[in-house]
Design an enzyme around this catalytic site. Structure first.
Site, PDB file in Angstrom:
ATOM      1  N   HIS A 243       0.846  -1.195   0.000  1.00 37.12           N
ATOM      2  CA  HIS A 243       0.000   0.000   0.000  1.00 37.12           C
ATOM      3  C   HIS A 243       0.883   1.246   0.000  1.00 37.12           C
ATOM      4  O   HIS A 243       0.840   2.060   0.916  1.00 37.12           O
ATOM      5  CB  HIS A 243      -0.919  -0.003   1.227  1.00 37.12           C
ATOM      6  CG  HIS A 243      -1.916  -1.116   1.235  1.00 37.12           C
ATOM      7  ND1 HIS A 243      -2.748  -1.371   2.304  1.00 37.12           N
ATOM      8  CD2 HIS A 243      -2.228  -2.049   0.296  1.00 37.12           C
ATOM      9  CE1 HIS A 243      -3.521  -2.410   2.036  1.00 37.12           C
ATOM     10  NE2 HIS A 243      -3.220  -2.828   0.812  1.00 37.12           N
TER      11      HIS A 243
ATOM     12  N   HIS B 148      -7.352  -0.005   2.547  1.00 38.18           N
ATOM     13  CA  HIS B 148      -6.753  -0.354   1.265  1.00 38.18           C
ATOM     14  C   HIS B 148      -6.907   0.821   0.295  1.00 38.18           C
ATOM     15  O   HIS B 148      -7.840   1.616   0.411  1.00 38.18           O
ATOM     16  CB  HIS B 148      -7.411  -1.612   0.708  1.00 38.18           C
ATOM     17  CG  HIS B 148      -7.253  -2.795   1.617  1.00 38.18           C
ATOM     18  ND1 HIS B 148      -6.617  -3.953   1.234  1.00 38.18           N
ATOM     19  CD2 HIS B 148      -7.634  -3.002   2.904  1.00 38.18           C
ATOM     20  CE1 HIS B 148      -6.618  -4.818   2.238  1.00 38.18           C
ATOM     21  NE2 HIS B 148      -7.225  -4.255   3.267  1.00 38.18           N
TER      22      HIS B 148
END
Length: 607
Positions: free
Chosen positions: A537, A583
Site C-alpha cells: 500500500h 486499502h
C-alpha cells in the site's frame, strides 16, 4: 496468451506514435491511468496518449478472481523486486510488488474496495486541503462505482462503471474465515456490513466490498473504464501505447517556470534501446504509482538536487519531497498450520481438485476460484485494546461523528482505526524460498496484523539513470518506536483470536510464526523484526503539500500540479498528504476522477 477466447485489445507500439503531438500525455496506464484516460477521452476533440510499461494481457483467465490474484505468477502482470535492507528489521529485504500491465495493480490485487473513513479525508482538509474533505471527494467515489448489493444510501454510487459487491459470510469459500468472524464477535467486535458507509463503526469485523461483477469476474479499472469496446470506439482521439517505458520528460523555460513540452520513451520489451518521443500541447500527467511516479520525475530532473547530481541528471526543479516520504501499511504475519482442506493449498496439492475447481468456476461461477484471497477484515483502534493483553474494551464512541461536526473534531485521529487484522486462508509470509520449502504442501492460515497509520517513513530513489532499472525502495519500517508498540498490540490481538478459535474447536495444528505466549515483549519484538513486511500500500512519495511543509516537503499543489511546472501533474497514491487507514485502490480512482475534472475545468476555455 493461451486462453483461446481472448479478443485482441487495441494496443499500439512505440513506433506507431513516434513524433506525434497530443493534448495530453498520461504516463502509466494503471489503476489511476485507465480511469483518467477514460474520463479525458470522453471529449472527442482532445487527443490523448496513454503510455503503459506493460501490455494489455486482456484474457479471460486474467479476470478469474483467485488466479488473477496470484502475484507470484508473472503471467498476471505482477512484477516484483526486493527492497533495500530494512535496518530495523534484521537487515532483511521485503518483496516490492506492482502491476506492470494495463490496469496496473487493480489487475492483480485482492480486489478490496474500501474508501476509508470520513475522518481520513477531513484530516486531509484540516492539513490545508479543503477541496479534499470527505464532502468534496464523496461525489467522485459515487461517480466511479456501481455497487450491486448494499442498501440504498446517499453515500454509494449505482450508475458508475466500476462494479463492486460483498460476499455473504455463508458463501465464503473457507470455513476458517467464518470461524475467525465468529471469534471476533465473541471477543466483543460487531459485524460491519458496509465499510464504506459514512457511519461505519471504527472497531469491527467487516465484510468487504470487492470489485467483482455479477458473473464473479474481476473488474479492474481496465474493464471498468477502458474496456475493449470503449478503446476501439475512441481510437481516433485515444492512443493506448503499451510496452512503453518513459525515459524522461523534456521541459522548456517560460518566464519563471518550466513547462513539459516532450516525452521520451522506449520499448520495455525490445532489446533495441531506440528512443521515441511525442510532443505535448497541454499537459503531462504522471500516473505511475508511488514507486514509479517519483522515478519518472527524478529521471526528468525533478527531485532532491543532491540525489539528481549524484546521477549526473540536470536539475530542472529542486524538489526534496520527490520520493522522500514513502508511507506504507507495514504488517506482520501471524500464521498457523491447519488441515490442507481449510486452506488455498488444497487446490494446488491435487491436480484433480484443481481441475474440479476450474470446471466448477467455468460452468457455474462458484467455488474457490470465484473469490480473491481476502473477503473480510477486522478493523480496530488501538485505543480500544489493553496494552498487555489486547483485550477489547470500547473506549471513545466507535461510531464516527457526523461529518458536519467539522475537521477540528477529527484531528486527533480518535475516529480512525490504526490496526487491521486480515484473515487469510494462505501463508502471508513474504519470503519466497521459505514459502516454497515449508508451506507449499501444507495448509496455512494467517492473520496479517497490519498497522494502518504507522509513524515510520521510507524513500524511493533512483538505482541508475536506466528507466528499466527498478528504483531503490527503502521501506524504513519500525524506525519509530511507536510502531513497534502498535505492532505488539496487533500481534497480541491476533493471538487472542487464535486462542478463541482453538477454544471453539477449530484445528489450528501448530504455530508457524505464532508465539505461544503474548506476555513477553522481547519475543514479540523478535517476531516483528524477523517477519515485518510490506502490504503493497505505497503512498505519499509525491505529497500534496506546500514545498515547505511542517510535516514533510510537498511535491504537488491541491490541483495535483507539480510545484513550478504548471502543465505537469501527478495522479495516483503518491499524492496522498496522509496515508488512508484502509486499502488504497478505491481512493486512487477517486483521485483520478477528481483530477480529470480539474484538468477539464482548467482547459475549458481553450478547448
Amino acid at each position: 496468451m493461451w486462453w483461446p477466447f481472448a479478443l485482441k485489445y487495441p494496443e499500439r507500439q512505440p513506433e506507431d506514435v513516434d513524433a506525434n503531438e497530443y493534448d495530453y500525455v498520461i504516463i502509466g496506464g494503471g489503476t489511476a491511468g485507465c480511469a483518467l484516460a477514460s474520463r479525458l477521452s470522453e471529449d472527442p476533440s482532445v487527443s490523448i496518449l496513454l503510455l503503459e510499461r506493460g501490455v494489455a494481457n486482456n484474457t479471460w483467465i486474467s479476470r478469474v478472481p483467485l488466479i488473477s490474484s496470484n502475484i507470484l505468477n508473472p503471467e498476471t502482470g505482477a512484477v516484483n523486486w526486493y527492497s533495500e535492507p530494512m535496518k530495523e528489521c534484521d537487515d532483511r529485504k521485503s518483496l516490492i510488488f506492482r502491476g506492470d500491465v494495463l490496469g496496473g495493480s487493480s489487475r492483480v490485487n485482492a480486489m478490496v474496495y474500501t474508501r476509508g473513513s470520513v475522518a481520513d479525508y477531513d484530516i486531509w482538509s484540516s492539513m490545508g486541503h479543503p477541496e479534499w474533505s470527505y464532502e468534496k471527494v464523496l461525489p467522485y467515489f459515487k461517480k466511479a462505482e456501481m455497487v450491486l448489493d448494499q442498501s440504498k444510501s446517499d453515500a454509494r454510487g449505482r450508475s458508475g462503471p466500476w462494479i463492486n459487491q460483498t460476499i455473504e459470510p455463508s458463501n465464503w469459500p473457507f470455513r476458517v474465515v467464518r470461524v475467525a468472524k465468529e471469534c471476533a464477535e465473541a471477543l466483543g467486535f460487531h459485524h460491519i456490513t458496509d465499510t464504506n458507509s459514512t457511519d461505519a463503526l471504527c472497531d469491527g469485523f467487516a465484510t468487504l466490498d470487492l470489485t467483482i461483477d455479477q458473473n464473479m469476474q474481476r473488474v479492474s479499472t481496465l474493464e471498468a473504464f477502458l474496456p475493449r469496446e470503449t478503446a476501439l470506439k475512441r481510437e481516433k482521439n485515444l492512443s493506448i501505447c503499451t510496452a512503453s517505458i518513459v525515459s524522461r520528460i523534456e521541459f522548456s523555460r517560460e518566464k519563471a517556470n518550466s513547462r513539459a513540452k516532450r516525452v521520451h520513451f522506449q520499448s520495455s520489451i525490445s532489446k533495441s534501446r531506440k528512443t521515441f518521443s511525442v510532443n505535448v500541447k497541454k499537459e503531462v500527467i504522471v500516473c505511475s504509482g508511488a514507486t514509479g511516479s517519483p522515478q519518472v520525475l527524478m529521471l526528468s530532473g525533478i527531485g532532491p538536487r543532491k540525489h539528481l547530481e549524484e546521477h549526473d541528471i540536470d536539475v530542472v526543479r529542486d524538489l526534496p519531497g520527490v520520493g522522500s516520504e514513502l508511507w506504507d501499511h507495514v504488517s506482520v504475519p501471524v500464521t498457523w498450520e491447519v488441515p490442507v482442506v481449510e486452506s488455498v493449498t488444497y487446490i494446488a496439492t491435487s491436480p484433480l481438485k484443481g481441475a474440479l475447481e476450474f470446471f466448477k468456476y467455468l460452468l457455474t461461477r462458484t467455488g474457490v476460484l470465484s473469490f480473491p484471497f481476502q473477503v473480510a477484515s477486522l478493523f480496530v483502534r488501538s485505543s480500544s485494546l489493553d496494552d498487555q493483553t489486547s483485550e477489547f474494551t470500547p473506549g471513545i464512541p466507535s461510531k464516527p461523528p457526523d461529518p458536519g461536526d467539522g475537521a477540528s473534531v477529527l484531528r486527533n485521529h480518535d475516529h480512525l482505526p490504526d490496526i487491521e487484522i486480515m484473515p487469510l486462508a494462505t501463508s502471508a509470509v513474504d519470503d519466497l524460498e521459505e514459502h516454497k520449502a515449508r508451506f507449499a504442501k501444507i495448509g496455512v492460515f494467517s492473520f496479517l496484523a497490519t498497522l494502518l497509520r504507522p509513524k515510520s517513513r521510507g524513500t524511493v530513489r533512483l538505482r541508475s539513470v536506466d528507466p528499466l532499472d527498478r528504483p531503490k525502495v527503502e521501506l524504513g519500517f519500525m524506525a519509530d518506536a511507536e510502531d513497534i508498540a502498535l505492532a505488539r498490540k496487533a500481534i497480541r490481538l491476533s493471538l487472542r483470536l487464535g486462542d478463541e478459535m482453538k477454544a471453539q474447536g477449530f484445528p489450528l495444528i501448530r504455530g508457524i510464526t505464532a508465539p505461544e505466549s503474548t506476555a513477553n515483549d522481547a519475543e514479540l519484538d523478535a517476531l516483528i523484526k524477523s517477519r515485518a513486511r510490506t502490504t503493497y500500500h505505497y503512498s505519499s512519495t509525491c505529497r500534496m503539500a506546500p514545498e515547505i511543509d511542517p510535516l514533510a516537503p510537498g511535491v504537488v499543489d491541491d490541483a495535483l500540479r507539480v510545484h513550478g511546472i504548471p502543465n505537469l501533474r501527478v495522479c495516483d497514491a503518491s499524492i496522498f498528504p496522509h496515508i488512508i487507514s484502509t486499502h488504497l485502490q478505491a481512493p486512487v480512482v477517486m483521485v483520478a476522477e477528481k483530477c480529470a475534472d480539474m484538468i477539464k475545468e482548467s482547459h475549458a476555455t481553450k478547448i
